[in-house]
Design a protein around this motif. Structure first.
Motif, mmCIF file in Angstrom:
data_model
loop_
_atom_site.group_PDB
_atom_site.id
_atom_site.type_symbol
_atom_site.label_atom_id
_atom_site.label_comp_id
_atom_site.label_asym_id
_atom_site.label_seq_id
_atom_site.Cartn_x
_atom_site.Cartn_y
_atom_site.Cartn_z
ATOM 1 N N PHE A 49 15.155 13.397 39.735
ATOM 2 C CA PHE A 49 13.651 12.667 39.721
ATOM 3 C C PHE A 49 13.837 12.192 38.164
ATOM 4 N N PHE A 50 12.844 10.987 38.075
ATOM 5 C CA PHE A 50 12.747 10.447 36.700
ATOM 6 C C PHE A 50 11.270 9.929 36.950
ATOM 7 N N ASP A 51 10.307 10.455 35.896
ATOM 8 C CA ASP A 51 8.797 10.169 35.849
ATOM 9 C C ASP A 51 8.989 8.818 35.032
ATOM 10 N N THR A 52 8.701 7.919 35.496
ATOM 11 C CA THR A 52 8.485 6.559 35.075
ATOM 12 C C THR A 52 7.474 6.266 33.754
ATOM 13 N N ARG A 53 6.340 7.242 34.013
ATOM 14 C CA ARG A 53 5.444 7.126 32.826
ATOM 15 C C ARG A 53 5.699 8.047 31.793
ATOM 16 N N ALA A 54 6.144 9.171 31.941
ATOM 17 C CA ALA A 54 6.651 9.935 30.901
ATOM 18 C C ALA A 54 7.671 10.051 30.512
ATOM 19 N N GLU A 55 8.570 9.212 31.014
ATOM 20 C CA GLU A 55 9.982 9.134 30.620
ATOM 21 C C GLU A 55 10.580 10.196 30.541
ATOM 22 N N LYS A 56 10.458 11.249 31.477
ATOM 23 C CA LYS A 56 11.363 12.272 31.382
ATOM 24 C C LYS A 56 11.959 12.608 32.857
ATOM 25 N N GLY A 57 12.884 13.301 33.083
ATOM 26 C CA GLY A 57 13.612 13.379 34.205
ATOM 27 C C GLY A 57 14.242 14.865 34.384
ATOM 28 N N GLY A 58 14.994 15.083 35.769
ATOM 29 C CA GLY A 58 15.656 16.351 35.691
ATOM 30 C C GLY A 58 16.269 16.214 37.213
ATOM 31 N N GLY A 59 16.815 17.428 37.362
ATOM 32 C CA GLY A 59 17.489 17.707 38.549
ATOM 33 C C GLY A 59 17.219 18.811 39.275
ATOM 34 N N GLY A 60 16.937 18.754 40.629
ATOM 35 C CA GLY A 60 16.402 20.180 41.305
ATOM 36 C C GLY A 60 15.060 20.251 41.547
ATOM 37 N N ALA A 61 14.767 21.146 42.563
ATOM 38 C CA ALA A 61 13.345 21.182 42.836
ATOM 39 C C ALA A 61 12.616 22.131 41.768
ATOM 40 N N VAL A 62 13.325 23.021 41.275
ATOM 41 C CA VAL A 62 12.844 23.715 40.019
ATOM 42 C C VAL A 62 12.367 23.248 38.779
ATOM 43 N N ASP A 63 13.241 22.268 38.496
ATOM 44 C CA ASP A 63 12.729 21.028 37.550
ATOM 45 C C ASP A 63 11.659 20.180 37.890
ATOM 46 N N LEU A 64 11.740 19.871 39.258
ATOM 47 C CA LEU A 64 10.484 19.188 39.686
ATOM 48 C C LEU A 64 9.271 19.671 39.591
ATOM 49 N N ALA A 65 9.258 20.764 40.171
ATOM 50 C CA ALA A 65 7.961 21.631 40.104
ATOM 51 C C ALA A 65 7.742 22.018 38.693
ATOM 52 N N SER A 66 8.472 22.211 37.946
ATOM 53 C CA SER A 66 7.986 22.541 36.479
ATOM 54 C C SER A 66 7.553 21.365 35.884
ATOM 55 N N HIS A 67 7.834 20.266 36.033
ATOM 56 C CA HIS A 67 7.382 19.039 35.565
ATOM 57 C C HIS A 67 6.134 18.527 36.050
ATOM 58 N N LEU A 68 5.977 18.868 37.355
ATOM 59 C CA LEU A 68 4.561 18.515 37.940
ATOM 60 C C LEU A 68 3.497 19.332 37.668
ATOM 61 N N PHE A 69 3.879 20.722 37.347
ATOM 62 C CA PHE A 69 2.617 21.460 37.296
ATOM 63 C C PHE A 69 2.810 22.183 35.727
ATOM 64 N N GLY A 70 3.601 21.475 34.825
ATOM 65 C CA GLY A 70 3.680 21.775 33.598
ATOM 66 C C GLY A 70 3.755 23.378 33.282
ATOM 67 N N THR A 71 4.950 23.963 33.916
ATOM 68 C CA THR A 71 5.155 25.392 33.936
ATOM 69 C C THR A 71 6.332 25.515 33.483
ATOM 70 N N ASP A 72 6.791 26.827 33.408
ATOM 71 C CA ASP A 72 8.162 27.551 32.846
ATOM 72 C C ASP A 72 8.898 27.526 34.174
ATOM 73 N N PHE A 73 10.179 28.083 33.969
ATOM 74 C CA PHE A 73 11.009 28.361 35.139
ATOM 75 C C PHE A 73 10.355 29.267 36.213
ATOM 76 N N ARG A 74 9.895 30.538 35.433
ATOM 77 C CA ARG A 74 9.166 31.299 36.451
ATOM 78 C C ARG A 74 7.895 30.764 37.322
ATOM 79 N N GLY A 75 6.917 29.948 36.654
ATOM 80 C CA GLY A 75 5.991 29.317 37.269
ATOM 81 C C GLY A 75 6.566 28.361 38.348
#
Length: 85
Positions: A49-75
């Motif tokens: 995924f790539f967030d066009t507004r924040a200009e950040k991205g990553g790969g995998g569901a954990v990275d996406l959840a972390s980005h969307l909720f602003g949390t760490d790996f465990r969260g």
């Protein structure tokens, strides 16, 4: 897991932009999503995924959840488990 599947499960509202025409990779899709009142415009290609507004991205569901909720790996893992992913 496809990023679009994870996004659909995690977001309060998610909608694919059917008018989007990808430039680099024909598999890329643009999605608009709302998570806890925050709006996102995301480019999704397979598991990435790539967030066009924040200009950040990553790969995998954990990275996406972390980005969307602003949390760490465990969260992020907790959110995914809560959604049955």
């Amino acid at each position: 897991m496809a990023a679009s599947r994870a996004l659909a499960a995690l977001a309060d509202h998610a909608k694919k932009d059917v008018s989007f025409v990808p430039v680099k990779d024909a598999r890329t899709e643009r999605w608009h999503a709302t998570v806890r009142g925050r709006e996102f415009e995301l480019l999704l290609t397979g598991t990435k995924f790539f967030d066009t507004r924040a200009e950040k991205g990553g790969g995998g569901a954990v990275d996406l959840a972390s980005h969307l909720f602003g949390t760490d790996f465990r969260g992020a893992v907790a959110y995914l488990r809560q959604k049955g992913l």
